[in-house]
Design a protein around this motif. Structure first.
Motif, PDB file in Angstrom:
ATOM      1  N   HIS A  73       0.835  -1.201   0.000  1.00  5.92           N
ATOM      2  CA  HIS A  73       0.000   0.000   0.000  1.00  5.92           C
ATOM      3  C   HIS A  73       0.870   1.252   0.000  1.00  5.92           C
ATOM      4  O   HIS A  73       2.055   1.213   0.326  1.00  5.92           O
ATOM      5  N   GLY A  74       0.259   2.357  -0.359  1.00  2.00           N
ATOM      6  CA  GLY A  74       0.895   3.664  -0.304  1.00  2.00           C
ATOM      7  C   GLY A  74      -0.171   4.727  -0.133  1.00  2.00           C
ATOM      8  O   GLY A  74      -1.342   4.501  -0.444  1.00  2.00           O
ATOM      9  N   GLU A  76     -12.998  -2.456  -1.163  1.00  2.00           N
ATOM     10  CA  GLU A  76     -12.042  -3.306  -1.870  1.00  2.00           C
ATOM     11  C   GLU A  76     -12.757  -4.028  -3.006  1.00  2.00           C
ATOM     12  O   GLU A  76     -13.902  -4.473  -2.844  1.00  2.00           O
ATOM     13  N   HIS A  77     -12.091  -4.132  -4.152  1.00  2.00           N
ATOM     14  CA  HIS A  77     -12.713  -4.730  -5.336  1.00  2.00           C
ATOM     15  C   HIS A  77     -11.783  -5.773  -5.937  1.00  2.00           C
ATOM     16  O   HIS A  77     -10.580  -5.532  -6.095  1.00  2.00           O
ATOM     17  N   PHE A  97      -9.179   0.997  -1.363  1.00  2.00           N
ATOM     18  CA  PHE A  97      -8.965   2.375  -0.913  1.00  2.00           C
ATOM     19  C   PHE A  97      -9.543   2.470   0.480  1.00  2.00           C
ATOM     20  O   PHE A  97     -10.689   2.050   0.721  1.00  2.00           O
ATOM     21  N   GLU A  98      -8.774   3.030   1.435  1.00  2.00           N
ATOM     22  CA  GLU A  98      -9.257   3.070   2.808  1.00  2.00           C
ATOM     23  C   GLU A  98      -8.798   4.314   3.549  1.00  2.00           C
ATOM     24  O   GLU A  98      -7.813   4.965   3.172  1.00  2.00           O
ATOM     25  N   TYR A  99      -9.540   4.616   4.610  1.00  2.00           N
ATOM     26  CA  TYR A  99      -9.231   5.718   5.525  1.00  2.00           C
ATOM     27  C   TYR A  99      -9.023   5.131   6.913  1.00  2.00           C
ATOM     28  O   TYR A  99      -9.809   4.290   7.371  1.00  2.00           O
ATOM     29  N   LEU A 100      -7.961   5.585   7.608  1.00  2.00           N
ATOM     30  CA  LEU A 100      -7.676   5.112   8.953  1.00  2.00           C
ATOM     31  C   LEU A 100      -7.376   6.300   9.867  1.00  2.00           C
ATOM     32  O   LEU A 100      -6.665   7.227   9.477  1.00  2.00           O
ATOM     33  N   HIS A 101      -7.905   6.244  11.078  1.00  2.00           N
ATOM     34  CA  HIS A 101      -7.605   7.252  12.100  1.00  2.00           C
ATOM     35  C   HIS A 101      -6.849   6.566  13.237  1.00  2.00           C
ATOM     36  O   HIS A 101      -7.291   5.556  13.776  1.00  2.00           O
ATOM     37  N   VAL A 109      -4.913   8.831   7.897  1.00  2.00           N
ATOM     38  CA  VAL A 109      -4.245   8.298   6.712  1.00  2.00           C
ATOM     39  C   VAL A 109      -5.277   7.882   5.669  1.00  2.00           C
ATOM     40  O   VAL A 109      -6.300   7.278   5.998  1.00  2.00           O
ATOM     41  N   VAL A 110      -5.004   8.207   4.415  1.00  2.00           N
ATOM     42  CA  VAL A 110      -5.749   7.646   3.289  1.00  2.00           C
ATOM     43  C   VAL A 110      -4.736   6.903   2.435  1.00  2.00           C
ATOM     44  O   VAL A 110      -3.651   7.421   2.152  1.00  2.00           O
ATOM     45  N   ARG A 111      -5.076   5.681   2.041  1.00  2.00           N
ATOM     46  CA  ARG A 111      -4.104   4.896   1.291  1.00  2.00           C
ATOM     47  C   ARG A 111      -4.777   3.950   0.296  1.00  2.00           C
ATOM     48  O   ARG A 111      -5.910   3.512   0.491  1.00  2.00           O
TER      49      ARG A 111
END
Length: 232
Positions: free
Chosen positions: A52-53, A182-183, A193-197, A223-225
Motif C-alpha cells: 500500500h501507499g 475493496e474490489h 482504498f481506505e481511511y484510517l484514524h 491516513v488515506v491509502r
C-alpha cells in the motif's frame, strides 16, 4: 433532545435489524451468479498479502508547564499488509496486520518563539479486525476495521538557527479505526482504498529532555491509502 435521541435510537435499531436479516439470509455461502456451468464465484476466503501507499496528516498537542502548542504535519507512507478473510454468505470477517514506513512530520514555533517544536513519524503498524459486506457479483466489499496500533517517532526542540535543544525518540501504542472499499480485479488480485484514524498514548518527556520542565505531547494521525492484495 429526548425526542431526537429516541428518533436516532429507533433508526439505529431498524438499520441493525435490517443488516442482521440480510446477513442471516445469506449464510448458505458466497452468492453464485452467471449461467455457465464453468462459472466460479468470487470468494474472499483465504490468506492474502499486499502492498500500500498513501498520504497522512498528523496532529501534535505540546503541553508545556505554562503554555500549549497545537500543530500539524503531513507526508507520504508506503508499506505492506498480510491478512486472512473468511466469508459467510455476503459477510466477510477478517484479521489483518500491516506496517508502513512514514515521512509524515511537522514543525512550528514553540510557545517560546526563540525555539521550534517538531515531530516526525518514522513508521506505523497495526493489528486490526475487519468486518465487510459484499455486492456486485460478490466482487466488491465495503468494510469497517479497528484494532491496536503502534507508532515510532521523534520529537525535538531546536533554536531558531536550527541547533538541537532536545531530542526524544519514542514508540507509542494506541488504537486505530477506519473504513474502506475493496474490489476483486481477478479471482486472486484485489485493489482497495481506505481511511484510517490513529490515536496514541501520551508522550511524556522528562524535565530537561525537550524543555527545562517536563513536557507532554498528544499524538494522532489520519491516513488515506491505496493498496493491492494477492489472495492465495
Amino acid at each position: 433532545m429526548m425526542k431526537s435521541l429516541a428518533t436516532w435510537t429507533t433508526a439505529a435499531f431498524v438499520l441493525g435489524a435490517a443488516t442482521t436479516s440480510a446477513f442471516a439470509a445469506d449464510l448458505d455461502g458466497p452468492p453464485r451468479y452467471g449461467s455457465s456451468p464453468d462459472y466460479r464465484p468470487f470468494s474472499w476466503t483465504g490468506l492474502y498479502v499486499g502492498v500500500h501507499g498513501g498520504l497522512g496528516w498528523t496532529d501534535a498537542d505540546w503541553k508545556f508547564s505554562s503554555a500549549t502548542l497545537s500543530h500539524s504535519g503531513y507526508g507520504g507512507l508506503v508499506g505492506a499488509q498480510v491478512g486472512y478473510n473468511y466469508q459467510i454468505g455476503r459477510a466477510v470477517l477478517g484479521l489483518e496486520g500491516d506496517y508502513s514506513g512514514s515521512w509524515m512530520g511537522g514543525t512550528d514555533a514553540c510557545p517560546n518563539p526563540a525555539f521550534n517544536c517538531s515531530h516526525d513519524v518514522n513508521w506505523l503498524g497495526s493489528m486490526r479486525g475487519r468486518v465487510g459486506y459484499t455486492f456486485n457479483d460478490n466482487r466488491t466489499m465495503f468494510y469497517g476495521t479497528a484494532g491496536l496500533a503502534w507508532m515510532d517517532g521523534t520529537a525535538r526542540t531546536q533554536t531558531a538557527a536550527g541547533a538541537d535543544f532536545g531530542t526524544m525518540d519514542f514508540t507509542r501504542r494506541g488504537w486505530v479505526a477506519g473504513a474502506g472499499v475493496e474490489h476483486m480485479l481477478t479471482q486472486n488480485l484485489s485493489a482497495r482504498f481506505e481511511y484510517l484514524h490513529y490515536d496514541f498514548d501520551h508522550l511524556r518527556a522528562p524535565a530537561g529532555t525537550l524543555d527545562v520542565n517536563a513536557t507532554k505531547i498528544d499524538l494522532s494521525s489520519q491516513v488515506v491509502r491505496f493498496g493491492l492484495n494477492y489472495k492465495f
